[in-house]
Enzyme design. Structure first.
Site, PDB file in Angstrom:
ATOM      1  N   SER A  87      11.416  -7.836 -15.546  1.00 61.80           N
ATOM      2  CA  SER A  87      11.618  -7.512 -16.961  1.00 61.80           C
ATOM      3  C   SER A  87      13.083  -7.317 -17.331  1.00 61.80           C
ATOM      4  O   SER A  87      13.401  -7.195 -18.513  1.00 61.80           O
ATOM      5  CB  SER A  87      10.833  -6.247 -17.327  1.00 61.80           C
ATOM      6  OG  SER A  87      11.397  -5.107 -16.718  1.00 61.80           O
ATOM      7  N   THR A 204      11.070  -4.287 -20.157  1.00 65.97           N
ATOM      8  CA  THR A 204      12.357  -3.684 -20.510  1.00 65.97           C
ATOM      9  C   THR A 204      12.455  -2.402 -19.728  1.00 65.97           C
ATOM     10  O   THR A 204      11.445  -1.856 -19.313  1.00 65.97           O
ATOM     11  CB  THR A 204      12.352  -3.324 -22.020  1.00 65.97           C
ATOM     12  OG1 THR A 204      12.281  -4.511 -22.788  1.00 65.97           O
ATOM     13  CG2 THR A 204      13.579  -2.547 -22.449  1.00 65.97           C
ATOM     14  N   ARG A 232      16.543 -16.082 -28.910  1.00 65.31           N
ATOM     15  CA  ARG A 232      15.764 -14.972 -29.504  1.00 65.31           C
ATOM     16  C   ARG A 232      16.320 -13.631 -29.006  1.00 65.31           C
ATOM     17  O   ARG A 232      16.541 -13.434 -27.818  1.00 65.31           O
ATOM     18  CB  ARG A 232      14.285 -15.106 -29.123  1.00 65.31           C
ATOM     19  CG  ARG A 232      13.398 -13.949 -29.623  1.00 65.31           C
ATOM     20  CD  ARG A 232      13.238 -12.845 -28.598  1.00 65.31           C
ATOM     21  NE  ARG A 232      12.260 -11.852 -28.985  1.00 65.31           N
ATOM     22  CZ  ARG A 232      12.065 -10.705 -28.342  1.00 65.31           C
ATOM     23  NH1 ARG A 232      12.785 -10.412 -27.280  1.00 65.31           N
ATOM     24  NH2 ARG A 232      11.163  -9.851 -28.757  1.00 65.31           N
ATOM     25  N   VAL A 233      16.563 -12.730 -29.929  1.00 64.81           N
ATOM     26  CA  VAL A 233      17.036 -11.401 -29.577  1.00 64.81           C
ATOM     27  C   VAL A 233      16.005 -10.396 -30.062  1.00 64.81           C
ATOM     28  O   VAL A 233      15.549 -10.467 -31.208  1.00 64.81           O
ATOM     29  CB  VAL A 233      18.413 -11.111 -30.220  1.00 64.81           C
ATOM     30  CG1 VAL A 233      18.816  -9.662 -29.996  1.00 64.81           C
ATOM     31  CG2 VAL A 233      19.467 -12.047 -29.649  1.00 64.81           C
ATOM     32  N   GLY A 234      15.621  -9.483 -29.207  1.00 61.93           N
ATOM     33  CA  GLY A 234      14.636  -8.466 -29.582  1.00 61.93           C
ATOM     34  C   GLY A 234      15.294  -7.189 -30.063  1.00 61.93           C
ATOM     35  O   GLY A 234      16.415  -7.198 -30.588  1.00 61.93           O
ATOM     36  N   ASP A 235      14.604  -6.096 -29.855  1.00 64.18           N
ATOM     37  CA  ASP A 235      15.068  -4.801 -30.343  1.00 64.18           C
ATOM     38  C   ASP A 235      16.065  -4.125 -29.401  1.00 64.18           C
ATOM     39  O   ASP A 235      16.879  -3.305 -29.835  1.00 64.18           O
ATOM     40  CB  ASP A 235      13.875  -3.872 -30.556  1.00 64.18           C
ATOM     41  CG  ASP A 235      13.048  -3.702 -29.279  1.00 64.18           C
ATOM     42  OD1 ASP A 235      12.976  -4.660 -28.472  1.00 64.18           O
ATOM     43  OD2 ASP A 235      12.473  -2.612 -29.093  1.00 64.18           O
ATOM     44  N   GLY A 258       9.408  -6.280 -29.532  1.00 62.13           N
ATOM     45  CA  GLY A 258      10.663  -5.954 -30.195  1.00 62.13           C
ATOM     46  C   GLY A 258      10.672  -6.271 -31.673  1.00 62.13           C
ATOM     47  O   GLY A 258      11.303  -5.563 -32.470  1.00 62.13           O
TER      48      GLY A 258
END
Ligand code: ASP
Length: 352
Positions: A87, A204, A232-235, A258
């Site tokens: 992860s 994560t 792609r970018v998450g939180d 995210g």
């Protein structure tokens, strides 16, 4: 002109702090506004994958006097370095093209500063790069090639992050996702269980802590959604979403979908609920409720109208209270205080 003055100020700050101070030049310059009447019992919380060493290392370093932000980054480095945790960091699952893209953020309570990187490649410790962004730039977030160039300038070594096992998982996913493309699965259509468990997975590590002075810090680091679209970018690298620290109140972070956390500024929401007086566990639960209430797109809902994904929050407050909650019950989080490292149950908003 303003820039000249800022540099002069930083120079003076670092001289006053002394060159041996790990947090110089710009993490300890500010002073937290809140005053505590009695010392706090230090505590560290993390997502469940922080159980294997992360929380214990962070706690030990906090007790030894290290700044909380340095201690939690030191803790998550263990997980980033672990090729068997798919992860984060080395061994993280790649994007749909087979490239490992990592995101991370750090926040330092005493200074009120944040640092973050997104879509960084070939650097196994994005949390350390995020800490360097906090400490050695006047910015908060660096992305993609710029983040890599910054990391290279600071001497972070580059390496292949796609481990043989992560490659096999990705290849199975790639070759079985369509009957009409030209990729053929090596082992037929039956995906081995040890590979299938990673399909559609997110992962994560978040770690937050408080020291005896009530100073707070936190970090969130991730390889993001497995097989995501490139870029792609998450939180996780977004202060307020995957991590938020306010030294007057508390620290919170998250794991899970995210996108849901981004559109609700989830970790900021947790801290605001703590500011309003909620216990960290209840603040986490209230942020989960906020997600459930604001998830309306039919494709994101189950037949019963509840979200078809999970999000978990972990939080500590300035008084040393801690807790965690998730949309769906059954999860755990890692804790370490003077009683030692352990796992505790997340409170669930809904039964699984
Ligand atoms: N929150 C992470 C992301 O969306 C993934 C996860 O925590 O599972 O990138």
């Amino acid at each position: 002109m303003a820039r000249m003055r800022r540099r002069g100020f930083l120079l003076r700050s670092s001289v006053v702090l002394g060159s041996g101070c790990l947090v110089a030049p710009n993490t300890r310059a500010a002073v937290a506004p809140a005053v505590l009447r009695k010392p706090v019992a230090p505590v560290v919380v993390a997502s469940a994958n922080g159980h294997a060493g992360c929380v214990a290392r962070a706690f030990e370093e906090i007790v030894a006097g290290k700044a909380v932000v340095d201690a939690v980054v030191s803790g998550v480095t263990l997980v980033e370095d672990d090729p068997n945790d798919h992860s984060v960091g080395l061994g993280g699952l790649p994007n749909e093209d087979g490239e490992v893209e990592l995101d991370a953020s750090v926040m330092d309570g005493p200074s009120g500063l944040a640092g973050a990187v997104a879509s960084i490649r070939r650097i196994k410790n994005p949390s350390r790069v995020a800490l360097a962004v906090l400490r050695y730039t006047d910015h908060v977030l660096l992305v993609g090639a710029g983040a890599n160039a910054f990391a290279k300038a600071h001497g972070f070594p580059e390496q292949e992050l796609l481990t043989p096992e992560a490659r096999e998982i990705w290849l199975h996913w790639r070759a079985t996702m369509s009957d009409t493309d030209d990729w053929l699965p090596k082992t037929g259509k039956d995906v081995p269980e040890n590979v299938k468990q990673y399909f559609g997975i997110t992962g994560t590590i978040n770690c937050c802590g408080v020291d005896a002075k009530g100073d707070l810090g936190g970090v969130t680091t991730t390889s993001g959604l497995a097989f995501k679209l490139a870029g792609r970018v998450g939180d996780s690298p977004i202060p307020g979403a995957g991590l938020f620290v306010d030294n007057a109140v508390g620290a919170a972070g998250s794991t899970g979908r995210g996108e849901a956390n981004l559109v609700t500024a989830g970790s900021h929401t947790v801290v605001e609920f703590m500011r309003a007086g909620k216990h960290p566990k209840d603040a986490c639960l209230a942020a989960c409720r906020r997600i459930a209430e604001s998830t309306r797109a039919p494709r994101l809902l189950r037949a019963d109208g509840r979200p078809d994904f999970n999000v978990s929050y972990y939080a500590v407050d300035k008084r040393g209270r801690y807790g965690g909650a998730a949309l769906y019950d059954g999860g755990e989080f890692a804790v370490c205080d003077a009683k030692g490292p352990r796992k505790e149950s997340l409170v669930g908003l809904f039964a699984r």
